[in-house]
Structure formats: C-alpha cells, structure tokens
Design a protein around this motif. Structure first.
Motif, PDB file in Angstrom:
ATOM      1  N   LYS A 108      29.890  60.038  33.247  1.00 58.82           N
ATOM      2  CA  LYS A 108      29.250  59.105  32.325  1.00 58.82           C
ATOM      3  C   LYS A 108      29.074  59.804  30.985  1.00 58.82           C
ATOM      4  O   LYS A 108      27.994  60.298  30.649  1.00 58.82           O
ATOM      5  CB  LYS A 108      27.914  58.630  32.893  1.00 58.82           C
ATOM      6  CG  LYS A 108      28.077  57.769  34.139  1.00 58.82           C
ATOM      7  CD  LYS A 108      26.749  57.225  34.624  1.00 58.82           C
ATOM      8  CE  LYS A 108      26.942  56.304  35.826  1.00 58.82           C
ATOM      9  NZ  LYS A 108      25.658  55.774  36.341  1.00 58.82           N
ATOM     10  N   ALA A 109      30.191  59.855  30.253  1.00 64.82           N
ATOM     11  CA  ALA A 109      30.209  60.519  28.952  1.00 64.82           C
ATOM     12  C   ALA A 109      31.210  59.780  28.080  1.00 64.82           C
ATOM     13  O   ALA A 109      32.087  59.067  28.587  1.00 64.82           O
ATOM     14  CB  ALA A 109      30.608  61.986  29.109  1.00 64.82           C
ATOM     15  N   PRO A 110      31.118  59.908  26.764  1.00 63.14           N
ATOM     16  CA  PRO A 110      32.089  59.227  25.889  1.00 63.14           C
ATOM     17  C   PRO A 110      33.476  59.832  26.059  1.00 63.14           C
ATOM     18  O   PRO A 110      33.627  61.021  26.354  1.00 63.14           O
ATOM     19  CB  PRO A 110      31.526  59.473  24.489  1.00 63.14           C
ATOM     20  CG  PRO A 110      30.671  60.698  24.620  1.00 63.14           C
ATOM     21  CD  PRO A 110      30.086  60.641  25.993  1.00 63.14           C
ATOM     22  N   GLY A 111      34.513  58.997  25.855  1.00 60.69           N
ATOM     23  CA  GLY A 111      35.880  59.477  25.937  1.00 60.69           C
ATOM     24  C   GLY A 111      36.215  60.367  24.750  1.00 60.69           C
ATOM     25  O   GLY A 111      35.670  60.183  23.657  1.00 60.69           O
ATOM     26  N   PRO A 112      37.113  61.364  24.923  1.00 59.01           N
ATOM     27  CA  PRO A 112      37.798  61.693  26.179  1.00 59.01           C
ATOM     28  C   PRO A 112      37.045  62.667  27.062  1.00 59.01           C
ATOM     29  O   PRO A 112      37.580  63.145  28.060  1.00 59.01           O
ATOM     30  CB  PRO A 112      39.096  62.324  25.665  1.00 59.01           C
ATOM     31  CG  PRO A 112      38.683  63.037  24.418  1.00 59.01           C
ATOM     32  CD  PRO A 112      37.609  62.179  23.789  1.00 59.01           C
ATOM     33  N   LEU A 113      35.774  62.942  26.724  1.00 57.51           N
ATOM     34  CA  LEU A 113      35.012  63.921  27.512  1.00 57.51           C
ATOM     35  C   LEU A 113      34.744  63.436  28.926  1.00 57.51           C
ATOM     36  O   LEU A 113      34.480  64.249  29.822  1.00 57.51           O
ATOM     37  CB  LEU A 113      33.681  64.223  26.810  1.00 57.51           C
ATOM     38  CG  LEU A 113      33.778  64.783  25.385  1.00 57.51           C
ATOM     39  CD1 LEU A 113      32.384  64.971  24.809  1.00 57.51           C
ATOM     40  CD2 LEU A 113      34.547  66.095  25.375  1.00 57.51           C
ATOM     41  N   HIS A 114      34.847  62.117  29.156  1.00 59.70           N
ATOM     42  CA  HIS A 114      34.504  61.561  30.462  1.00 59.70           C
ATOM     43  C   HIS A 114      35.425  62.038  31.573  1.00 59.70           C
ATOM     44  O   HIS A 114      35.048  62.046  32.744  1.00 59.70           O
ATOM     45  CB  HIS A 114      34.533  60.033  30.394  1.00 59.70           C
ATOM     46  CG  HIS A 114      35.867  59.453  30.083  1.00 59.70           C
ATOM     47  ND1 HIS A 114      36.536  59.705  28.908  1.00 59.70           N
ATOM     48  CD2 HIS A 114      36.689  58.631  30.786  1.00 59.70           C
ATOM     49  CE1 HIS A 114      37.689  59.067  28.899  1.00 59.70           C
ATOM     50  NE2 HIS A 114      37.811  58.412  30.034  1.00 59.70           N
TER      51      HIS A 114
END
Length: 458
Positions: A108-114
């Motif tokens: 549950k993190a913003p892309g592309p970190l997800h």
C-alpha cells in the motif's frame, strides 16, 4: 434488408465484437442510431460462450486490470459493473513444479514503490536477480513507448542488456508480458511491452489489480450488449454477412445494398482488408503483415477441488517452469455443482500447441497440473477438452506498431475499429473498447460536418 440503416444520422457498424458494440453504445448516448451487423449468431466477437455437458464454457479466459478504464466504462454502459470480481490488491501466487513457489503482492504505497517490496521478496529469483529486476523496472519506466525506435526493438534484447538473465525473464517478465501481448517476451516489440509495464505495473498503485468476469462471457458481452443496444433504439442484425463496403458510404449485406451516413468497420484486420475499398486505405495490403498469434485453453473438470496454493483455495494462480501459464477456477461461473472443480488453463503465445492433438495435450497438461497441485493426483478427471483461437490477436512483434492504421480512412464517413488499429494499447479488450470510442467520436464529427453542410437533416 435494403435501406435498413438508411436515414439521417444512421450509422452501420460492421462487426459485433467489443469494438463494434462500444461504438454503437457510445453513439446512442449522443442520440445517433446504430445498426450492428454481425455475421455470427451472437455478439461478443472473440469473447463468447457455449454449453457442454450442462456447463457454460467460455471459449477462453479473459481478464482485465483496474487500469483498463475504457473497458470498465463499457461494463458501466452495459449495467454490468457488478458482474465482475476485482482484487482489492494485486496478489498473484506463482507456482513451480519443482519446489516452493513465489508471491507477488503489491504494497500500500504510491507507484512505482508499491511493487518494490514484492520484487524484493520474490522467492523465485535470487537476491541478485531481484536487485537487477528493480533496476530494470526503473529504467523501463523512463522509456517512451511511442518512440518508433522501440517498436523496432525486441523486449528480450532490451532486458538482456539491462542485466535480466534467463531466470528473471522466465519467472518475472514473461509471466506478465506474454499474458498481456500474447507473444513471448524475447519476441515482443519493446514499445507495447514497455507501455504495459509502465501502465499496469509501474503506474498507479492499484493499476494492476486483476478483474475477472463473474458471469459467462456470452452473457456479459453478448446478451447484455444486444439488449442494451436495442433498448437504446439501435438495431442488432445477427447472421448478417457484409460482403462489400463502397464509397457513399454503402455496404452490401447478404446480397442487398444498404446506405448509411457513416460506416464503422469493426472486424479483424484480415477481414477488414477485404472489405475496405482501395481508395479508402491504399496501404491496406500491409495489414496482412500484422500476422496472428494463437491462444489455447485447456479445460479440465475434476471430481473434487484441486487448485490451491499455500494450503488455501485460489481463484487463479500463475506457473513458471511448466507448460501451464495461468490457471483459473471456473467452477461457479460455469454452473458446475456436486463438489467437483472446473479449471481453465490459459496458454498464450501457443504456437507450439495450436495444432497438437487433444490426446497429446491431455497427457502433457494433466501431468503438469498434477505436479503443480498435489490434490490432482488423487482426483478423477470427469471431462477434458480444448478450445483454440488460432488468430486470437495480431502478432505484436517488432515493426507491428508501424502497420496499425488510424481509425479514419480517406473516404468520408468510413472508419475503422478493432484492437488491431492504432489505439496506443496492445491487442486486448481495453484496446478494442478504446478503438470503438475513437470511431464513435469520429463518426459524430463527420455527422456534425454533414449537418453544417446541409447534407443531412440531423
């Protein structure tokens, strides 16, 4: 049938697949009548269902992602947004026949970190390969999919140049690119492959969440679509074969001439090339260069549930190191009761299997499923059959993007639609729907021009 589509503002749509029904519905929303001519006895095009032994069988498993906004819009037009199931978080179990599998689950993190935690913990790759995969992902995100040079390059060569060894290509990149483009990653054009990865895997955090139909495709894209078009004042002519399209525009349907204010040709590229007049698209002979890529679906009915991963039942799983690619539980959708389980194995880029006899496929795939699902070794197979789509998609290899035509042709009032046209998307359900929306927009503009010129009374 002569004149069936005649009259001010009337539009003829040739082909009742996703592109055709989308064009018809989008036009009706602006008050423009459309008549859909479909040679088959049903709508839905390459997505359809049939009955076998009391079960409702889809010809092949079709999925979509949350980033497929146009297709989800079509579901809304059909009143079918609640007839699909969508993951609340991208989560795929990946099985192997020789040991523990892996899992790709977004954070549950913003892309592309997800997806970085998923790659970091992906057990099917070594720690070094995971790090290389992260670096390659970040490099891939910087590419411009519309760069013509990417259309001329192969994804496999680019991956190799960015440290992606054979294991990473098989266990990670091929897993998604082959399913999305219906061509192996080594043979896929870099442009569309990059587009898919950027949009689905590296874009919005929920973009890759997977959706599957909860009702048969024949109901979703056929029955519901026909009812919605007719309810909106349009017409659906099934078993109506269009054999010619001429300037005017005019068309010949079952030997009878039909006039319209505009025509949308929404059929596969080979059929379109035989219908479109030379003066409309002088380069239509080039469309044959798009070729085709097959999909095979292996259907197995067991007398008990066998599909599980990590001790839990799953609606679908993926596999690597196996002839099995993706497996879907079709039990509920097909109407199977009595405690058995119906699995559909979807095999993309199936050149190797498209002409293989069913008996040989039975030997290969039942053994492969037993290696993936130990419970299958104790189960009895009550039915086994195969569906084959020889021309499931065009072949999305290097150079194919330059062959895809725009929707507009050189003849006023004549437009193209289909996932093979230049949609900016690969040959998918999303691409087909987007092409229908584009064709509808161009038709409206054409009709508005006719009105301004005093040609039409609309």
């Amino acid at each position: 049938m002569s004149g069936a589509a005649g009259g001010a503002g009337d539009v003829a749509v040739v082909g009742g697949g996703l592109a055709g029904i989308t064009a018809a519905l989008a036009l009706q929303e602006t008050g423009i009548r459309a008549t859909v001519y479909e040679a088959r006895p049903r709508l839905g095009g390459a997505t359809h269902s049939f009955t076998r032994g009391g079960l409702t069988v889809d010809n092949g498993q079709h999925i979509f992602l949350k980033c497929c906004s146009a297709y989800r819009g079509l579901l809304g037009r059909l009143g079918a947004a609640d007839r699909v199931r969508v993951q609340d978080r991208f989560d795929v179990r990946v099985l192997t026949p020789d040991g523990p599998g892996g899992r790709l689950r977004r954070a549950k993190a913003p892309g592309p970190l997800h997806l970085l935690p998923a790659l970091a913990g992906y057990r099917l790759l070594s720690p070094a390969d995971r790090l290389r995969a992260v670096r390659a992902s970040l490099a891939l995100d910087r590419l411009d999919p519309d760069d013509p040079a990417l259309d001329r390059s192969a994804m496999g060569g680019w991956l190799a140049g960015h440290g992606q060894r054979s294991r990473a290509r098989d266990a990670l990149w091929d897993l998604f690119v082959t399913a999305s483009l219906n061509i192996r990653v080594d043979d896929a054009a870099l442009g569309p492959a990059a587009m898919v990865c950027q949009t689905a895997l590296l874009g919005r955090s929920d973009a890759a969440d997977i959706g599957v139909p909860a009702i048969p495709l024949g109901d979703l894209h056929g029955t519901l679509a026909a009812a919605r078009i007719r309810r909106g004042g349009g017409r659906v002519e099934l078993g109506a074969k269009v054999t010619a399209v001429e300037a005017g525009p005019k068309l010949v349907v079952d030997g009878s001439p039909v006039s319209a204010d505009a025509v949308v040709i929404a059929v596969p590229h080979r059929a379109a090339a035989s219908l479109v007049p030379e003066e409309a698209s002088p380069d239509r002979v080039r469309w044959d260069g798009l070729g085709s890529s097959p999909i095979v679906n292996v259907h197995v009915v067991y007398d008990r549930p066998v599909l599980e991963a990590d001790g839990a039942a799953r609606p679908f799983v993926a596999a690597v190191g196996s002839p099995v690619q993706w497996v879907f539980d079709r039990t509920e959708v097909s109407g199977l009761s009595g405690g058995g389980q119906y699995l559909a194995v979807s095999v993309s880029a199936a050149d190797r299997w498209i002409d293989t006899p069913t008996a040989e496929l039975r030997d290969v795939y039942l053994a492969a499923l037993e290696r993936l699902f130990p419970a299958a070794r104790r189960a009895r197979v009550t039915d086994f059959f195969v569906t084959r789509e020889r021309h499931a998609t065009f072949r999305q290899s290097p150079g194919s993007g330059a062959l895809r035509p725009a929707s507009a042709t050189r003849l006023p009032g004549l437009f193209l639609a289909g996932a093979w046209t230049d949609t900016g998307w690969p040959d998918t359900m999303e691409g087909a729907v987007r092409s229908g929306l584009t064709a509808a927009r161009l038709v409206r503009r054409h009709l508005q021009g006719m009105t301004a010129d005093g040609v039409s009374g609309r």
